[in-house]
Design an enzyme around this catalytic site. Structure first.
Site, PDB file in Angstrom:
ATOM      1  N   HIS A 397       0.867  -1.173   0.000  1.00  0.00           N
ATOM      2  CA  HIS A 397       0.000   0.000   0.000  1.00  0.00           C
ATOM      3  C   HIS A 397       0.899   1.216   0.000  1.00  0.00           C
ATOM      4  O   HIS A 397       1.738   1.373   0.874  1.00  0.00           O
ATOM      5  CB  HIS A 397      -0.915   0.019   1.218  1.00  0.00           C
ATOM      6  N   CYS A 398       0.743   2.063  -1.012  1.00  0.00           N
ATOM      7  CA  CYS A 398       1.616   3.234  -1.124  1.00  0.00           C
ATOM      8  C   CYS A 398       0.862   4.462  -0.635  1.00  0.00           C
ATOM      9  O   CYS A 398      -0.114   4.875  -1.258  1.00  0.00           O
ATOM     10  CB  CYS A 398       2.045   3.424  -2.575  1.00  0.00           C
ATOM     11  N   PRO A 399       1.293   5.049   0.488  1.00  0.00           N
ATOM     12  CA  PRO A 399       0.579   6.229   0.988  1.00  0.00           C
ATOM     13  C   PRO A 399       0.714   7.425   0.047  1.00  0.00           C
ATOM     14  O   PRO A 399      -0.131   8.304   0.045  1.00  0.00           O
ATOM     15  CB  PRO A 399       1.244   6.508   2.337  1.00  0.00           C
ATOM     16  N   SER A 402      -1.935   7.028  -2.257  1.00  0.00           N
ATOM     17  CA  SER A 402      -3.168   6.735  -1.509  1.00  0.00           C
ATOM     18  C   SER A 402      -3.895   5.535  -2.088  1.00  0.00           C
ATOM     19  O   SER A 402      -5.115   5.525  -2.164  1.00  0.00           O
ATOM     20  CB  SER A 402      -4.117   7.935  -1.504  1.00  0.00           C
ATOM     21  N   ASN A 403      -3.141   4.559  -2.520  1.00  0.00           N
ATOM     22  CA  ASN A 403      -3.763   3.397  -3.139  1.00  0.00           C
ATOM     23  C   ASN A 403      -2.814   2.214  -2.985  1.00  0.00           C
ATOM     24  O   ASN A 403      -1.640   2.395  -2.676  1.00  0.00           O
ATOM     25  CB  ASN A 403      -4.017   3.687  -4.621  1.00  0.00           C
TER      26      ASN A 403
END
Ligand code: ZN
Ligand code: ZN
Length: 464
Positions: A397-399, A402-403
């Site tokens: 999950h890549c902040p 945001s996805n």
């Protein structure tokens, strides 16, 4: 809790397991009990049909022949015993039935024989343990699933101390059993007579994976529940020196309180992530690059080749912005609940149709169950607690976008990263080149201060 732990078979009288069947020749099969325990059908028949040995009476320890056959999964012998006077619901001194014994080693074939011949699936022993409790205590996940799916055994039933199978699986650290129970909606917040939830027991015993599964599938409430002594799971874990679990639990608590903080502020930072910030930063950088590096009047006019590189950089920047938007907005590969072609949701038990006896399909795959999404997910997929979905071919999950990065947006993500890196290099190269070529102009009798004064006359007031 440990003292009340089930001891189904006294160890001194426990027959050798099936792996040791080769040595059955040496073992004296002297009665119907040993014949049932070791699966010697011929001798059993001889004892019953020639010697007239009864099958409805227990041995010296109050154990029945049916229990011995059930323990070692001899379904044909179990059927024979039932057909020849054995009582499926007969109980020993501990009030345990043959089904309890079948649960110890997860003997599914025997369980089918017993239950189809009228065995009570909810029969409880002296401790209040039903077959579901025993299966959870011994980590017999497939067995547990089988009796719940096929015979509707109550998976949340309490024993005499108010402990559900989930308590026992957490206590023993069988994370797959926990996954199954949570998948089936077992109640995580259930407190036993000591006020302990399954998470308390998992934390107390230092079962890391069990804690992880419970925390990921759980809510904030379970983290903060106090037992009768006033301890939260975190307190128990730190008191017992289970540092990894203490870290996990405090991190989960912090994540929850941060979300609470966000709600007070009216924002949902955790869900939105940094994507809007990164989006603005990219736009500002592109504008800054055009304004202050390429088209600035301060530096000498760009040469054709540098200008070309500069505008390539700008195009790449805009391209990466588009890729960035695609990464953010695209479905990364959410796994939906299986829907039938006619549009109605499949209400049939999804675990009923799986060939659980087929080890090649099923063994070790209990982590394919998502307790949150209630789906059986394919291998290499994972549940993202932030997106609240299972993602196919989950990467991370890549902040910043945001996805999640998964099956459907991994290439967009890769291209975005490559374009972004290339843009940075070109931008840096062009900027350095521009300043480098400007230095001779600047150094020809002028200083930076003169330059500033020339181009920004307002600021020169400070120098007078
Ligand atoms: Zn999920
Ligand atoms: Zn995610």
């Amino acid at each position: 809790m440990a003292s009340s732990e089930i001891e189904v078979v006294p160890s001194e009288s426990e027959p050798k397991t099936t792996q040791q069947q080769n040595s059955t020749q040496q073992i004296a099969i002297i009665d119907v009990f040993s014949a049932s325990a070791y699966g010697d059908f011929d001798k059993l028949r001889k004892f019953v049909e020639e010697d007239g040995a009864p099958l409805a009476t227990p041995d010296g320890n109050s154990y029945y022949a049916l229990q011995w056959a059930a323990l070692n999964n001899f379904s044909d012998i179990a059927q024979y015993i039932i057909d020849h006077g054995g009582n499926v619901n007969a109980t020993d001194n501990n009030q345990q039935t043959a089904l309890h014994w079948a649960a110890v080693k997860g003997s599914i074939a025997v369980a089918d024989v017993l239950l189809q011949n009228g065995a009570r699936v909810e029969a409880a022993d002296l401790n209040g343990y039903r077959a579901v409790h025993i299966a959870a205590q011994y980590g017999q996940t497939a067995f547990l699933n089988h009796i719940v799916a096929k015979y509707h055994a109550e998976y949340d039933a309490p024993d005499n101390c108010g402990r559900s199978p989930l308590h026992w699986a957490a206590f023993k650290g069988f994370s797959d059993t926990i996954r199954l129970l949570l998948f089936r909606d077992a109640f995580q917040g259930k407190q036993d007579i000591e006020g302990c939830t399954p998470l308390h027991w998992a934390a107390l015993r230092g079962n890391v994976e069990a804690c992880m599964v419970l925390v990921h599938a759980g809510t904030k409430q379970e983290l903060l529940v106090k037992d009768k002594a006033g301890n939260t799971p975190l307190k128990l874990a730190s008191d017992k020196g289970h540092r990894q679990i203490a870290r996990l639990l405090s991190k989960a608590e912090r994540a929850n309180s941060k979300r609470l903080f966000d709600k007070i502020l009216g924002g949902k930072m955790g869900e939105v992530g940094y994507a809007p910030i990164l989006f603005c930063v990219i736009i500002v950088l592109i504008i800054l690059f055009i304004n202050s590096v390429l088209a600035t009047p301060t530096l000498p006019k760009v040469t054709a080749i540098v200008g070309l590189w500069g505008w390539i950089g700008v195009s790449l920047g805009i391209g990466s912005l588009i890729m960035f938007y695609r990464c953010c907005s695209k479905d990364p590969g959410y796994i939906k609940k299986s829907r039938r072609s006619d549009g109605y949701e499949d209400t049939e038990d999804p675990l009923l149709n799986i060939e659980l006896n087929n080890a090649s399909v099923w063994t070790g795959n209990w982590d394919q169950l998502c307790p949150t999404c209630k789906i059986i997910r394919p291998v290499r997929s994972k549940h993202c607690p932030i997106c609240k979905h299972c993602i196919e071919q989950f990467d991370h999950h890549c902040p910043w976008i945001s996805n999640c990065v998964g099956k459907r947006n991994k290439w967009d993500f890769f291209v975005f990263i490559c374009m972004g890196t290339l843009t940075s290099f070109i931008g840096a190269f062009v900027a350095v080149q521009r300043i480098w070529t400007a230095i001779p102009v600047l150094s020809a009798g002028k200083t930076w201060i003169h330059l500033v004064i020339d181009h920004h006359p307002d600021s020169s007031e400070y120098h007078h």
